[in-house]
Design an enzyme around this catalytic site. Structure first.
Site, mmCIF file in Angstrom:
data_model
loop_
_atom_site.group_PDB
_atom_site.id
_atom_site.type_symbol
_atom_site.label_atom_id
_atom_site.label_comp_id
_atom_site.label_asym_id
_atom_site.label_seq_id
_atom_site.Cartn_x
_atom_site.Cartn_y
_atom_site.Cartn_z
ATOM 1 N N SER A 8 9.069 -9.319 6.876
ATOM 2 C CA SER A 8 7.759 -8.673 6.980
ATOM 3 C C SER A 8 6.763 -9.627 7.623
ATOM 4 O O SER A 8 6.501 -10.711 7.094
ATOM 5 C CB SER A 8 7.253 -8.277 5.586
ATOM 6 O OG SER A 8 5.894 -7.917 5.675
ATOM 7 N N HIS A 33 9.733 -5.639 9.755
ATOM 8 C CA HIS A 33 8.972 -4.754 8.861
ATOM 9 C C HIS A 33 7.478 -4.948 9.098
ATOM 10 O O HIS A 33 6.975 -6.072 9.053
ATOM 11 C CB HIS A 33 9.348 -5.101 7.416
ATOM 12 C CG HIS A 33 8.751 -4.208 6.384
ATOM 13 N ND1 HIS A 33 9.309 -2.989 6.039
ATOM 14 C CD2 HIS A 33 7.651 -4.340 5.607
ATOM 15 C CE1 HIS A 33 8.572 -2.417 5.089
ATOM 16 N NE2 HIS A 33 7.550 -3.220 4.815
ATOM 17 N N ASP A 35 3.673 -3.811 7.967
ATOM 18 C CA ASP A 35 2.899 -3.222 6.880
ATOM 19 C C ASP A 35 1.520 -2.785 7.360
ATOM 20 O O ASP A 35 0.651 -3.615 7.600
ATOM 21 C CB ASP A 35 2.742 -4.247 5.749
ATOM 22 C CG ASP A 35 4.052 -4.484 5.019
ATOM 23 O OD1 ASP A 35 4.658 -3.498 4.564
ATOM 24 O OD2 ASP A 35 4.462 -5.654 4.903
ATOM 25 N N MET A 37 -1.903 -1.112 6.416
ATOM 26 C CA MET A 37 -2.704 -0.812 5.213
ATOM 27 C C MET A 37 -4.089 -0.326 5.622
ATOM 28 O O MET A 37 -4.693 -0.880 6.547
ATOM 29 C CB MET A 37 -2.842 -2.062 4.346
ATOM 30 C CG MET A 37 -1.506 -2.659 3.934
ATOM 31 S SD MET A 37 -1.734 -3.986 2.748
ATOM 32 C CE MET A 37 -0.089 -4.699 2.723
ATOM 33 N N HIS A 66 5.810 0.596 7.849
ATOM 34 C CA HIS A 66 5.539 1.040 6.475
ATOM 35 C C HIS A 66 4.058 1.406 6.381
ATOM 36 O O HIS A 66 3.205 0.522 6.376
ATOM 37 C CB HIS A 66 5.912 -0.126 5.537
ATOM 38 C CG HIS A 66 5.625 0.114 4.098
ATOM 39 N ND1 HIS A 66 5.685 -0.899 3.166
ATOM 40 C CD2 HIS A 66 5.285 1.241 3.403
ATOM 41 C CE1 HIS A 66 5.389 -0.406 1.963
ATOM 42 N NE2 HIS A 66 5.136 0.878 2.093
ATOM 43 N N MET A 68 1.014 2.338 4.550
ATOM 44 C CA MET A 68 0.354 2.411 3.250
ATOM 45 C C MET A 68 -1.029 2.984 3.494
ATOM 46 O O MET A 68 -2.030 2.269 3.563
ATOM 47 C CB MET A 68 0.291 1.006 2.628
ATOM 48 C CG MET A 68 1.605 0.569 2.014
ATOM 49 S SD MET A 68 1.730 -1.199 1.788
ATOM 50 C CE MET A 68 2.332 -1.663 3.400
ATOM 51 N N MET A 137 9.415 0.372 -3.789
ATOM 52 C CA MET A 137 8.431 -0.716 -3.890
ATOM 53 C C MET A 137 8.685 -1.482 -5.188
ATOM 54 O O MET A 137 8.620 -0.900 -6.275
ATOM 55 C CB MET A 137 7.001 -0.172 -3.903
ATOM 56 C CG MET A 137 6.532 0.455 -2.596
ATOM 57 S SD MET A 137 6.703 -0.605 -1.150
ATOM 58 C CE MET A 137 5.737 -2.048 -1.621
ATOM 59 N N PHE A 143 -0.279 -6.254 -1.050
ATOM 60 C CA PHE A 143 -0.318 -7.699 -0.809
ATOM 61 C C PHE A 143 1.092 -8.280 -0.776
ATOM 62 O O PHE A 143 1.974 -7.793 -1.489
ATOM 63 C CB PHE A 143 -1.120 -8.406 -1.908
ATOM 64 C CG PHE A 143 -2.530 -7.889 -2.023
ATOM 65 C CD1 PHE A 143 -3.537 -8.393 -1.208
ATOM 66 C CD2 PHE A 143 -2.829 -6.866 -2.916
ATOM 67 C CE1 PHE A 143 -4.831 -7.888 -1.290
ATOM 68 C CE2 PHE A 143 -4.129 -6.353 -3.009
ATOM 69 C CZ PHE A 143 -5.125 -6.875 -2.189
ATOM 70 N N GLY A 144 1.260 -9.312 0.029
ATOM 71 C CA GLY A 144 2.511 -10.055 0.008
ATOM 72 C C GLY A 144 2.478 -11.075 -1.123
ATOM 73 O O GLY A 144 1.444 -11.265 -1.777
ATOM 74 N N GLY A 145 3.599 -11.700 -1.376
ATOM 75 C CA GLY A 145 3.654 -12.823 -2.319
ATOM 76 C C GLY A 145 3.506 -12.454 -3.784
ATOM 77 O O GLY A 145 3.169 -13.313 -4.598
ATOM 78 N N ASP A 175 11.307 -3.475 -1.223
ATOM 79 C CA ASP A 175 10.145 -4.130 -0.612
ATOM 80 C C ASP A 175 9.236 -4.728 -1.679
ATOM 81 O O ASP A 175 8.641 -3.997 -2.470
ATOM 82 C CB ASP A 175 9.379 -3.090 0.230
ATOM 83 C CG ASP A 175 8.251 -3.703 1.039
ATOM 84 O OD1 ASP A 175 8.132 -4.943 1.072
ATOM 85 O OD2 ASP A 175 7.478 -2.927 1.643
ATOM 86 N N GLY A 176 9.129 -6.062 -1.660
ATOM 87 C CA GLY A 176 8.196 -6.747 -2.552
ATOM 88 C C GLY A 176 8.883 -7.750 -3.473
ATOM 89 O O GLY A 176 9.742 -7.375 -4.276
ATOM 90 N N GLY A 177 8.540 -9.019 -3.300
ATOM 91 C CA GLY A 177 9.075 -10.049 -4.196
ATOM 92 C C GLY A 177 10.567 -10.304 -4.029
ATOM 93 O O GLY A 177 11.219 -10.772 -4.968
ATOM 94 N N GLY A 197 8.971 -11.059 3.013
ATOM 95 C CA GLY A 197 7.795 -11.625 3.676
ATOM 96 C C GLY A 197 7.705 -13.110 3.381
ATOM 97 O O GLY A 197 8.137 -13.953 4.182
ATOM 98 N N SER A 198 7.183 -13.438 2.193
ATOM 99 C CA SER A 198 7.007 -14.849 1.815
ATOM 100 C C SER A 198 8.318 -15.610 1.826
ATOM 101 O O SER A 198 8.349 -16.773 2.235
ATOM 102 C CB SER A 198 6.419 -14.946 0.406
ATOM 103 O OG SER A 198 5.456 -13.962 0.213
HETATM 104 C C1 DX5 Z 1 3.524 -5.157 0.151
HETATM 105 C C2 DX5 Z 1 4.229 -4.941 1.464
HETATM 106 C C3 DX5 Z 1 5.421 -5.811 1.642
HETATM 107 C C4 DX5 Z 1 5.110 -7.283 1.736
HETATM 108 C C5 DX5 Z 1 6.236 -8.012 1.061
HETATM 109 O O1 DX5 Z 1 2.548 -4.208 -0.001
HETATM 110 O O2 DX5 Z 1 4.668 -3.590 1.580
HETATM 111 O O3 DX5 Z 1 6.212 -5.412 2.763
HETATM 112 O O4 DX5 Z 1 4.981 -7.746 3.047
HETATM 113 O O5 DX5 Z 1 5.912 -9.341 0.935
HETATM 114 P P1 DX5 Z 1 6.697 -10.317 -0.026
HETATM 115 O O6 DX5 Z 1 8.128 -10.334 0.467
HETATM 116 O O7 DX5 Z 1 5.992 -11.604 0.149
HETATM 117 O O8 DX5 Z 1 6.612 -9.773 -1.421
HETATM 118 ZN ZN ZN Z 2 6.145 -3.106 3.241
#
Ligand code: DX5
Ligand code: ZN
Length: 221
Positions: A8, A33, A35, A37, A66, A68, A137, A143-145, A175-177, A197-198
């Protein structure tokens, strides 16, 4: 099918966007990917079609967009024109989900639906035949991370079972963490695509991090 890795770009350094995309081009990443928003469906704002279009010019990788956002139907055609190969909308933002899926597919893009942590996966069962990709999700979107929500694993298992019973080609993305600490468990539960992402961009060696995620469960293809 060998699982897919979708880094991401939310976690990348936007001041070095061409270099970051070049890094992905030169990596084992399968998809990119993206995102989007809107500051309304989720509290955060990111980017829209111009950035998707720019990234499309920097890569031949599959673009996994994606959305959002509220009222995603207003932008589906524009994102497909900008280069989106897969377009996912949120179940919680779509009172006319069946229609939204038809609209995405009519553009030639693949149609995905993302569900928030509190949404039961069974909510998608009536339209599962229409869905190319389900995004589970595993954090609250925005948010990432963030920290992975463990209950997501049960949702992946339930969805996988249903997909197998109905013999559907629907893919499951998480997706996420997501990172090396949980990737194996997610793949065993039935995930086909891992978004990271992170875990990729904050790693000392992002390309190596992608390769490690790809290698899980055997050798990379
Ligand atoms: C969160 C996003 C994710 C995000 C994931 O709202 O949809 O795609 O980039 O980031 P990490 O992998 O850092 O959780
Ligand atoms: Zn995403």
């Amino acid at each position: 099918m060998k699982h897919l890795i979708a880094p991401s770009v939310l976690a990348c350094d936007f001041a070095r966007l061409p270099e970051e995309i070049a890094l992905l081009n030169d990596s084992a990443a399968d998809w990119i990917h993206l995102d989007v928003m809107d500051g309304r469906f989720v509290p955060n704002l990111t980017f829209g079609m111009p950035l998707v279009e720019a990234i499309n010019r920097l890569t031949d990788k599959t673009l996994d967009v994606h959305l959002m956002m509220l009222e995603p139907e207003r932008y589906v055609e524009a994102f497909q024109k900008a280069g989106a190969d897969w377009i996912s909308v949120h179940y919680e933002a779509c009172p006319h989900l069946h229609r939204n899926l038809q609209q995405i597919k009519a553009t030639g893009a693949k149609a995905g639906v993302a569900i928030n942590p509190h949404t039961p996966v069974e909510a998608l069962f009536p339209v599962l035949e229409e869905i190319d990709l389900v995004i589970i999700m595993s954090v609250n979107p925005g948010f990432g991370g963030q920290k992975f929500i463990y209950h997501s694993i049960d949702k992946i298992k339930k969805l996988k079972e249903e997909i197998i019973i109905r013999n559907l080609p629907t893919l499951i993305e998480v997706d996420g963490g997501v990172g090396m600490q949980n990737a194996q468990v997610l793949l065993q539960a039935g995930a086909d695509v891992l978004v990271a992402g992170s875990a990729v961009f904050k790693a000392p060696d992002p390309k190596k991090a992608i390769q490690q995620l790809k290698n899980i469960g055997g050798l990379a293809l």
